[in-house]
Motif scaffolding. Structure first.
Motif, mmCIF file in Angstrom:
data_model
loop_
_atom_site.group_PDB
_atom_site.id
_atom_site.type_symbol
_atom_site.label_atom_id
_atom_site.label_comp_id
_atom_site.label_asym_id
_atom_site.label_seq_id
_atom_site.Cartn_x
_atom_site.Cartn_y
_atom_site.Cartn_z
ATOM 1 N N LEU A 134 15.135 1.858 -9.748
ATOM 2 C CA LEU A 134 14.466 1.822 -10.676
ATOM 3 C C LEU A 134 15.554 2.022 -11.930
ATOM 4 O O LEU A 134 15.732 3.023 -12.575
ATOM 5 N N ALA A 135 15.125 0.534 -13.111
ATOM 6 C CA ALA A 135 16.366 0.088 -13.621
ATOM 7 C C ALA A 135 15.403 0.320 -15.229
ATOM 8 O O ALA A 135 15.413 1.143 -14.931
ATOM 9 N N THR A 136 15.378 -0.970 -14.453
ATOM 10 C CA THR A 136 14.847 -1.385 -16.524
ATOM 11 C C THR A 136 13.549 -0.797 -16.655
ATOM 12 O O THR A 136 12.609 -0.632 -17.349
ATOM 13 N N GLY A 137 12.459 -0.714 -14.946
ATOM 14 C CA GLY A 137 11.175 -0.656 -14.826
ATOM 15 C C GLY A 137 10.677 -1.523 -14.651
ATOM 16 O O GLY A 137 9.499 -2.289 -14.649
ATOM 17 N N ASN A 138 10.893 -2.719 -15.150
ATOM 18 C CA ASN A 138 10.096 -4.328 -15.458
ATOM 19 C C ASN A 138 9.088 -5.106 -13.699
ATOM 20 O O ASN A 138 8.519 -4.982 -13.459
ATOM 21 N N SER A 139 10.283 -4.912 -12.737
ATOM 22 C CA SER A 139 10.521 -5.631 -11.254
ATOM 23 C C SER A 139 8.810 -3.984 -10.870
ATOM 24 O O SER A 139 7.976 -4.552 -10.686
ATOM 25 N N VAL A 140 9.008 -2.983 -10.759
ATOM 26 C CA VAL A 140 7.856 -2.029 -10.034
ATOM 27 C C VAL A 140 6.667 -2.218 -11.224
ATOM 28 O O VAL A 140 5.939 -2.317 -10.808
ATOM 29 N N ALA A 141 7.094 -2.207 -12.547
ATOM 30 C CA ALA A 141 5.821 -2.182 -13.162
ATOM 31 C C ALA A 141 4.825 -3.572 -12.991
ATOM 32 O O ALA A 141 3.405 -3.482 -12.698
ATOM 33 N N HIS A 142 5.675 -4.477 -12.730
ATOM 34 C CA HIS A 142 4.873 -5.820 -12.663
ATOM 35 C C HIS A 142 4.179 -6.024 -11.181
ATOM 36 O O HIS A 142 3.166 -6.075 -10.969
ATOM 37 N N ALA A 143 5.233 -5.025 -9.871
ATOM 38 C CA ALA A 143 4.153 -5.111 -9.367
ATOM 39 C C ALA A 143 2.616 -4.296 -8.492
ATOM 40 O O ALA A 143 2.059 -4.916 -8.138
ATOM 41 N N ILE A 144 3.184 -3.502 -9.810
ATOM 42 C CA ILE A 144 1.938 -2.307 -10.119
ATOM 43 C C ILE A 144 0.913 -2.987 -10.657
ATOM 44 O O ILE A 144 -0.330 -2.758 -10.111
ATOM 45 N N ASP A 145 0.919 -3.938 -11.624
ATOM 46 C CA ASP A 145 0.063 -4.858 -11.963
ATOM 47 C C ASP A 145 -0.514 -5.415 -10.755
ATOM 48 O O ASP A 145 -1.618 -5.689 -10.445
ATOM 49 N N LEU A 146 0.440 -6.304 -10.366
ATOM 50 C CA LEU A 146 -0.316 -7.383 -9.100
ATOM 51 C C LEU A 146 -0.981 -5.625 -8.218
ATOM 52 O O LEU A 146 -1.986 -6.321 -7.596
ATOM 53 N N LEU A 147 -0.544 -5.140 -7.388
ATOM 54 C CA LEU A 147 -1.239 -4.228 -6.458
ATOM 55 C C LEU A 147 -2.454 -3.684 -7.566
ATOM 56 O O LEU A 147 -3.602 -3.203 -6.772
ATOM 57 N N LYS A 148 -2.589 -2.935 -8.459
ATOM 58 C CA LYS A 148 -3.724 -2.865 -9.462
ATOM 59 C C LYS A 148 -5.443 -3.694 -9.448
ATOM 60 O O LYS A 148 -6.187 -3.690 -9.016
ATOM 61 N N ALA A 149 -4.333 -5.495 -9.924
ATOM 62 C CA ALA A 149 -5.387 -6.143 -9.921
ATOM 63 C C ALA A 149 -5.908 -6.211 -8.669
ATOM 64 O O ALA A 149 -7.135 -7.519 -8.915
#
Length: 209
Positions: A134-149
């Motif tokens: 969990l570095a910048t958090g950008n990739s994980v946050a985007h992955a969670i966006d997709l899962l929530k969608a």
């Protein structure tokens, strides 16, 4: 950081030290990723809901605890997340696997999506997002966006290492998602890598550098 759990078990911390060592071979790195992830898996699944079912032991019938509801989903953030899946599947063989293909743009450090596949009924399942760093958090946050969608609501993140910047970024975008990690390191460098960290987990795992 009440939503962040750092697993400070001595075995986890010892194996994490072995992982960080730049002299570790590719084979040794892969083996340690599996071992550390399996140990972290006990913590990230600690509060899965339980029910009971009637069984018969060699001596008597009893109401015995069993996982409640549909099987959980491990959502692997490609490519480095794949190295953690083996340990988790050993722990929960019946789990479903989602794949989220993202890479980090070298200039902007923003995630670029190239693949996404998850169970259709993911809204009914607990989901554990898996990414070593969990570095910048950008990739994980985007992955969670997709899962929530797609309907996922029971989400948590499992990572080996976290940077304070990544924790803060994820908290801004997804404050409802708890984090389980083996360590919170000092900071990110100018290239978005965790310091002291362990380098590029994907490259070390797959022998691509």
């Amino acid at each position: 950081m009440p939503h962040v759990t750092v697993v400070d078990h001595p075995l986890v911390q010892h194996k994490l030290t072995l992982l960080r060592d730049k002299s570790r071979s590719t084979a040794g790195f892969r083996r340690l990723i599996k071992e550390v992830t399996l140990l972290l898996g006990y913590e990230v699944t600690r509060d899965l809901p339980l029910t009971t079912r009637r069984i018969e032991t060699p001596l008597a019938e009893m109401e015995a605890p069993a996982l409640k509801g549909k099987k959980l989903v491990f959502a692997s953030v490609l490519r480095a997340g794949e190295g953690m899946i083996e340990g988790l599947i050993e722990l929960v063989p019946s789990a479903r696997i989602a794949h989220i293909g993202l890479y980090r743009h070298p200039q902007t450090l923003e995630p670029v999506q190239y693949y996404f596949k998850a169970p259709d009924d993911i809204a009914d399942r607990p989901v554990i997002v898996v990414d070593p760093m969990l570095a910048t958090g950008n990739s994980v946050a985007h992955a969670i966006d997709l899962l929530k969608a797609k309907g996922a609501t029971q989400l948590r993140l499992l990572c080996l290492l976290a940077a304070p910047e990544g924790i803060a970024a994820l908290d801004r975008r997804h404050p409802d998602v708890p984090i389980v990690t083996a360590a919170i390191d000092s900071h990110l460098n100018d290239h978005g890598y965790i310091v002291p960290g362990l380098g590029d987990a994907g490259d070390r795992m797959f022998g691509t550098k």
